[in-house]
Design a protein around this motif. Structure first.
Motif, mmCIF file in Angstrom:
data_model
loop_
_atom_site.group_PDB
_atom_site.id
_atom_site.type_symbol
_atom_site.label_atom_id
_atom_site.label_comp_id
_atom_site.label_asym_id
_atom_site.label_seq_id
_atom_site.Cartn_x
_atom_site.Cartn_y
_atom_site.Cartn_z
ATOM 1 N N UNK A 124 40.468 27.203 50.774
ATOM 2 C CA UNK A 124 40.024 26.771 52.105
ATOM 3 C C UNK A 124 41.207 26.661 53.068
ATOM 4 N N UNK A 125 42.301 26.067 52.596
ATOM 5 C CA UNK A 125 43.476 25.947 53.464
ATOM 6 C C UNK A 125 44.007 27.318 53.870
ATOM 7 N N UNK A 126 44.053 28.242 52.905
ATOM 8 C CA UNK A 126 44.508 29.602 53.231
ATOM 9 C C UNK A 126 43.561 30.274 54.220
ATOM 10 N N UNK A 127 42.250 30.068 54.026
ATOM 11 C CA UNK A 127 41.274 30.725 54.892
ATOM 12 C C UNK A 127 41.388 30.217 56.324
ATOM 13 N N UNK A 128 41.615 28.935 56.489
ATOM 14 C CA UNK A 128 41.815 28.385 57.831
ATOM 15 C C UNK A 128 43.040 29.016 58.488
ATOM 16 N N UNK A 129 44.132 29.101 57.738
ATOM 17 C CA UNK A 129 45.359 29.693 58.281
ATOM 18 C C UNK A 129 45.134 31.168 58.626
ATOM 19 N N UNK A 130 44.402 31.851 57.782
ATOM 20 C CA UNK A 130 44.083 33.271 57.982
ATOM 21 C C UNK A 130 43.325 33.452 59.294
ATOM 22 N N UNK A 131 42.322 32.611 59.515
ATOM 23 C CA UNK A 131 41.510 32.690 60.729
ATOM 24 C C UNK A 131 42.343 32.368 61.963
ATOM 25 N N UNK A 132 43.146 31.329 61.871
ATOM 26 C CA UNK A 132 43.837 30.826 63.070
ATOM 27 C C UNK A 132 45.102 31.606 63.405
ATOM 28 N N UNK A 133 45.796 32.098 62.384
ATOM 29 C CA UNK A 133 47.095 32.728 62.635
ATOM 30 C C UNK A 133 47.188 34.172 62.177
ATOM 31 N N UNK A 134 46.203 34.632 61.402
ATOM 32 C CA UNK A 134 46.254 35.988 60.878
ATOM 33 C C UNK A 134 47.090 36.147 59.631
ATOM 34 N N UNK A 135 47.653 35.055 59.103
ATOM 35 C CA UNK A 135 48.462 35.122 57.887
ATOM 36 C C UNK A 135 47.533 35.172 56.672
ATOM 37 N N UNK A 136 47.559 36.269 55.943
ATOM 38 C CA UNK A 136 46.658 36.452 54.801
ATOM 39 C C UNK A 136 47.118 35.614 53.613
ATOM 40 N N UNK A 137 46.184 35.178 52.764
ATOM 41 C CA UNK A 137 46.545 34.399 51.570
ATOM 42 C C UNK A 137 47.307 35.250 50.569
ATOM 43 N N UNK A 138 47.974 34.604 49.625
ATOM 44 C CA UNK A 138 48.640 35.375 48.567
ATOM 45 C C UNK A 138 47.621 36.056 47.672
ATOM 46 N N UNK A 139 48.007 37.189 47.140
ATOM 47 C CA UNK A 139 47.184 37.832 46.117
ATOM 48 C C UNK A 139 47.412 37.124 44.787
ATOM 49 N N UNK A 140 46.515 37.361 43.829
ATOM 50 C CA UNK A 140 46.628 36.738 42.511
ATOM 51 C C UNK A 140 46.335 37.783 41.445
ATOM 52 N N UNK A 141 46.988 37.675 40.281
ATOM 53 C CA UNK A 141 46.736 38.651 39.218
ATOM 54 C C UNK A 141 45.321 38.517 38.693
ATOM 55 N N UNK A 142 44.698 39.617 38.309
ATOM 56 C CA UNK A 142 43.352 39.550 37.731
ATOM 57 C C UNK A 142 43.390 39.148 36.262
ATOM 58 N N UNK A 143 42.263 38.734 35.744
ATOM 59 C CA UNK A 143 42.138 38.538 34.312
ATOM 60 C C UNK A 143 42.325 39.875 33.603
ATOM 61 N N UNK A 144 42.829 39.823 32.393
ATOM 62 C CA UNK A 144 43.153 41.034 31.634
ATOM 63 C C UNK A 144 42.012 41.365 30.674
ATOM 64 N N UNK A 145 41.691 42.647 30.589
ATOM 65 C CA UNK A 145 40.659 43.119 29.673
ATOM 66 C C UNK A 145 41.256 44.083 28.650
ATOM 67 N N UNK A 146 40.683 44.071 27.457
ATOM 68 C CA UNK A 146 41.066 45.036 26.436
ATOM 69 C C UNK A 146 40.456 46.396 26.741
ATOM 70 N N UNK A 147 40.905 47.402 25.999
ATOM 71 C CA UNK A 147 40.418 48.758 26.215
ATOM 72 C C UNK A 147 38.914 48.864 25.972
ATOM 73 N N UNK A 148 38.384 48.004 25.104
ATOM 74 C CA UNK A 148 36.947 48.063 24.809
ATOM 75 C C UNK A 148 36.100 47.269 25.800
ATOM 76 N N UNK A 149 36.720 46.737 26.853
ATOM 77 C CA UNK A 149 35.980 46.020 27.874
ATOM 78 C C UNK A 149 35.829 44.538 27.637
ATOM 79 N N UNK A 150 36.375 44.021 26.544
ATOM 80 C CA UNK A 150 36.328 42.581 26.293
ATOM 81 C C UNK A 150 37.536 41.910 26.930
ATOM 82 N N UNK A 151 37.426 40.609 27.174
ATOM 83 C CA UNK A 151 38.539 39.879 27.764
ATOM 84 C C UNK A 151 39.665 39.727 26.755
ATOM 85 N N UNK A 152 40.867 39.970 27.235
ATOM 86 C CA UNK A 152 42.047 39.801 26.379
ATOM 87 C C UNK A 152 42.370 38.316 26.253
ATOM 88 N N UNK A 153 42.709 37.885 25.041
ATOM 89 C CA UNK A 153 43.015 36.476 24.796
ATOM 90 C C UNK A 153 44.285 36.376 23.956
#
Length: 456
Positions: A335-364
């Motif tokens: 929410x804080x990032x979204x407010x800043x994005x709207x008011x100043x145009x500064x985009x939020x940081x990106x974040x790494x995605x969850x990792x998946x195995x080759x068979x499509x299951x989540x890596x753990x």
């Protein structure tokens, strides 16, 4: 496993969202959003005898038990009435000027000096069969000075309200007297609620607070309905929201001028295929170990359910339910990032995605914890296996799981108390620096670690 009817409806809405066109042809002149008639505040704001005949002796359904006064906040409820247009889930207009009457709940600072200028307008979730303030996070919202507005936009929630307190809610109707029972009016009602929030005056929902920014927020099924609105209806109507937060649910693929922030728990990420990449108008965060409906929300709502519904649900899940990973920490930062994005145009940081195995299951990892994603100290310095997965009756598959380590495992991981606490502090300091965690929430995590006795 047979899914609950309400959640099957939510999934169907999400499927429809994926089939929507990129956007309908833009109208030459977008349809303006009407300003509704606002009545209130409705008498009766303290939980009491909801069965009393007088409206004054009732109170808002699911009124928060949070100590609002201690933070300089008040809770008020208002009726909204007017005429709304109807839309189907493909963005086709199916009705115009249909009379409606609904309610909004407002939790806001009593004084302008405590207001940060932003209203969070939540599309209340009705998957459980009644209005749920799924995204109300009193500690973080009041700490930051937000105003929160819950909108009753859908038939299921309004019908339950009418039965719960005929004195208070008996005149509500969002179906055009039964002509539009598939929530065709809900999109325009939600937009009109934003118009009502922008009004100023002693008896207006936000009174005379200095409003600067209005954000639309919705969780799960509500996020799916907001997706339909943004994807296919918003290009045809005048904008009333400055930005959008889609929480633990779908998000639009259309690129519009209003920024879109999507926050997902581990539960919600079921495939390595992401519908939309991050852009200068879209962000997607995925929280490792988090659940669609986790521990904090359940703990908050249980006593309210007993008070207003007579009982709190008990679940028999395949694994111990309710992940303790605080997805609400991600939404608070978002929410804080979204407010800043709207008011100043500064985009939020990106974040790494969850990792998946080759068979499509989540890596753990070797402990069973998901790899990748935003990793709060509950995952990177674990004392339990928290996941977004579970199974069993009713909504168990949304709750994730929480299985504490035994003493031998804890001692092997953290032979000293000082070492454990240092690791928690460093992990969340890294999250604060990355922009995924607010400093106050990092302190909360550390306080919980100190109180846990781990490493002692």
């Amino acid at each position: 496993m047979k899914l609950p009817r309400a959640y099957r409806a939510a999934l169907a809405a999400a499927v429809i969202v994926t089939l929507l066109p990129a956007s309908p042809a833009l109208a030459d002149q977008p349809t303006p959003v009407s300003s509704p008639v606002v009545s209130g505040p409705i008498p009766g704001t303290v939980p009491g005898d909801r069965l009393a005949e007088a409206v004054e002796d009732t109170y808002p359904f699911f009124s928060t038990p949070d100590d609002l006064a201690a933070s300089g906040y008040v809770e008020r409820e208002f009726y909204l009435s007017g005429v709304a247009d109807g839309w189907d889930q493909l963005g086709n207009q199916v009705a115009t000027d249909v009379p409606y009457r609904t309610r909004i709940v407002v939790r806001r600072p009593a004084q302008d000096r405590n207001f940060n200028g932003t209203a969070l307008v939540e599309w209340q979730n009705v998957t459980a069969g009644y209005d749920l303030d799924a995204l109300w996070n009193g500690e973080a919202m009041m700490r930051a000075g937000y105003a929160w507005i819950g909108v009753s936009a859908q038939r299921v929630g309004v019908d339950q309200l009418r039965g719960w307190s005929p004195a208070r809610y008996g005149a509500l109707d969002v179906t055009g007297e039964g002509r539009f029972t598939a929530d065709e009016l809900s999109y325009d009602i939600f937009a009109q609620a934003a118009q009502a929030v922008r009004a100023r005056g002693k008896d207006a929902p936000l009174a005379r607070l200095g409003l600067r920014t209005v954000l639309a927020i919705g969780a799960s099924q509500s996020a799916a309905r907001m997706t339909v609105y943004y994807q296919s209806i918003l290009p045809q109507v005048a904008p009333v929201f400055d930005g959008y937060a889609f929480i633990v649910g779908s998000a639009p693929t259309r690129v519009g001028p209003e920024p879109v922030f999507q926050v997902l728990s581990e539960t919600d990420v079921r495939t390595p295929v992401r519908p939309s990449p991050d852009t200068d108008r879209f962000r997607r965060w995925e929280v490792a170990g988090g659940a669609h409906s986790g521990w904090r929300g359940q703990q908050y709502r249980a006593p309210i359910s007993v008070r207003d519904l007579g009982t709190a649900p008990v679940y028999d899940c395949a694994q111990p339910p309710f992940s303790r990973v605080p997805v609400d920490h991600a939404t608070a930062a978002a929410y804080d990032h979204l407010v800043r994005w709207v008011r100043t145009g500064v985009a939020p940081p990106t974040a790494p995605p969850l990792v998946f195995n080759a068979d499509g299951t989540k890596a753990r990892d070797s402990l069973g914890l998901a790899l990748g994603g935003i990793r709060y100290s509950q995952v990177s310095v674990p004392t339990a296996v928290n996941t977004g997965d579970n199974a069993g009756q009713s909504f168990c598959f949304l709750f994730g799981s929480h299985q504490p380590f035994d003493e031998a495992t804890l001692h092997g991981l953290y032979p000293s108390r000082a070492g454990y606490l240092a690791r928690v502090a460093l992990a969340d300091l890294g999250n604060v620096r990355a922009g995924y965690l607010l400093p106050a929430d990092a302190r909360e995590n550390l306080r919980a670690a100190v109180g846990s006795g781990v490493g002692g």
